[in-house]
Design a protein around this motif. Sequence first.
Motif, mmCIF file in Angstrom:
data_model
loop_
_atom_site.group_PDB
_atom_site.id
_atom_site.type_symbol
_atom_site.label_atom_id
_atom_site.label_comp_id
_atom_site.label_asym_id
_atom_site.label_seq_id
_atom_site.Cartn_x
_atom_site.Cartn_y
_atom_site.Cartn_z
ATOM 1 N N PRO A 258 0.812 -1.227 0.000
ATOM 2 C CA PRO A 258 0.000 0.000 0.000
ATOM 3 C C PRO A 258 0.843 1.273 0.000
ATOM 4 N N GLN A 259 1.945 1.251 0.765
ATOM 5 C CA GLN A 259 2.795 2.440 0.844
ATOM 6 C C GLN A 259 3.448 2.763 -0.499
ATOM 7 N N ARG A 260 3.945 1.742 -1.184
ATOM 8 C CA ARG A 260 4.611 1.971 -2.472
ATOM 9 C C ARG A 260 3.606 2.331 -3.564
ATOM 10 N N LEU A 261 2.378 1.801 -3.432
ATOM 11 C CA LEU A 261 1.346 2.166 -4.402
ATOM 12 C C LEU A 261 0.988 3.649 -4.292
ATOM 13 N N VAL A 262 0.991 4.145 -3.054
ATOM 14 C CA VAL A 262 0.722 5.575 -2.838
ATOM 15 C C VAL A 262 1.792 6.413 -3.532
ATOM 16 N N LEU A 263 3.049 5.972 -3.432
ATOM 17 C CA LEU A 263 4.141 6.686 -4.107
ATOM 18 C C LEU A 263 3.998 6.623 -5.631
ATOM 19 N N THR A 403 9.167 -5.739 -4.913
ATOM 20 C CA THR A 403 8.072 -4.996 -4.285
ATOM 21 C C THR A 403 8.503 -3.572 -3.955
ATOM 22 N N TYR A 404 9.700 -3.441 -3.412
ATOM 23 C CA TYR A 404 10.167 -2.129 -2.957
ATOM 24 C C TYR A 404 10.526 -1.210 -4.125
ATOM 25 N N PHE A 405 11.225 -1.739 -5.114
ATOM 26 C CA PHE A 405 11.766 -0.877 -6.155
ATOM 27 C C PHE A 405 10.863 -0.739 -7.386
ATOM 28 N N LEU A 406 10.003 -1.709 -7.634
ATOM 29 C CA LEU A 406 9.193 -1.657 -8.850
ATOM 30 C C LEU A 406 7.810 -1.054 -8.649
ATOM 31 N N ILE A 407 7.157 -1.385 -7.510
ATOM 32 C CA ILE A 407 5.771 -0.928 -7.307
ATOM 33 C C ILE A 407 5.692 0.595 -7.273
ATOM 34 N N GLY A 413 3.780 0.025 -11.207
ATOM 35 C CA GLY A 413 2.680 0.001 -10.253
ATOM 36 C C GLY A 413 2.537 -1.369 -9.615
ATOM 37 N N ILE A 414 1.305 -1.871 -9.516
ATOM 38 C CA ILE A 414 1.059 -3.161 -8.870
ATOM 39 C C ILE A 414 1.661 -4.307 -9.663
#
Length: 515
Positions: A258-263, A403-407, A413-414
Amino acid sequence: MKKYSFIYGTLLLIAVNFVIRSLGFIYKIVLSRIIGPEAIGLYQMVFPFLMVLITITSAGIPLAVSKIVAKENSLHNKVGIYKTLWIALIIGGTIALVLSVFVSLRMDFIVDKILKNRNIYYPILFSIPAIALITFASILRGFFYGLKDMKSPSNAQILEQVSRILFVLSYLIYKKPSNPIWAATIGIIGISIGEFFGLIYLVFKFNLKKLGSKIGALKAYPESFFKITSNILSFSVPISMGRLVSTLLQTATSILIPQRLVLAGYTTSEAIQTFGKITGMAMPLLFVPFTVTSALSVNIIPNISEQIALNKISDVNRQSSLAIKITLLVAIPISMLYAAFGSHLGLVIYKDLDVGRYLSIISYATIFLCMQQTTSSILHGMGKPIIATINFILGMLLQLYCTYFLISNPKYGINGFFIGYIFSAFLVFILNFISLKRTITLQLSMKELLLKPLVSSTIATCSIFYLYKSLALIIRSSFLNTIFSLALGSALYLILLGMTKSLDLFSILKELRPR
């Protein structure tokens, strides 16, 4: 206590797993429709944290009990069997108590500093009773599996699932909570309710009086207490540590998504809903083939342990090869089905096109996930938990990296999560397979393992498509039409496996009896 052959025990567990997963699947569908994606998202954020806690007590210890009990039973050492169980219960209970007290005292720190979401305070609080309940139930199930008594733990799991579903859905339907936090909390409470009834069944099935009479064995043979403890810990610690690291990484992933999606440009609500759709809706469908592979995994560990204790290496090779073959016969058609009809299934089951799209993408990991589970269990049964653990951790690290670098990159995104998920499953499978090939002689044929299932799966998948189109003129309900088409397609697939001799029906029928 009745013992079952490998095939009989596996088929029994497959049937039970099918019932349990079907109930769980229906439960997830109904639950998602009642409480909505946001509550499902909160529930899925709490669930990995609970898994972190119970992984320490219920990941390695039950498997160690199953393996050691199977070995001692093959050597007719009844004292060793019961001492193993008692010591495992003491170890597991002690750890569960320490964890429960720690979580109770550090709730604010866990919620605010680790999980960083105040909304999950109460769901976390009400998850504490499940720690001890799941620990004791898992150890007792491992004991029964080690004795090759599959019926008792199977019944307990069905009772656990039914109790949980009845409690949660009855409460939600009656009270109709509008607050997603409270709705998620009820789902968490249901876990403890179900585990309580399952544990009570196992305790009465075991016979407390019989168990109590064995306590004297601990005092009669004090010199072997530390040896048994060492055996349990030497097997369980690598598995528990590996699962713990894995679960921590999964928890980190559940927090990061959720946090990376917000970014990447999502709103907070959109990010949580996307996370809920993937983990709470698409994933339950993805894990359908684990009905078979989890049954294989549970059954193959004590069987291989017993065969190694009796020095029956040829049986180890044969059963390992059979387990891999069965895994592919199940995983290949389901992967193909999800890839072709994922969007349709998402609409029919959840009335959500996004869920179907996610399922179609992530379906490419199905074969690798199933093979990963089966090959890991074979390594565990052979007493090589460290190798399986290292391989699994490497895969999880790859997933976390993606998850950390791509999302957070709007370009992915997802889809960044899907990339990491698929490639991590592939990496673990390859590493496990290489480890097995270096240890045992696998009796595998590419024609039997891949060519025949691929051809049969392709024909069955095409037949499902045309059946659905044809039956649409007769059956107006899209849901019923889908079920009917899938049933006929599955029957055709089994017929094709029989025609191509991918399934040896004579050998299966021969082993369908208790020993």
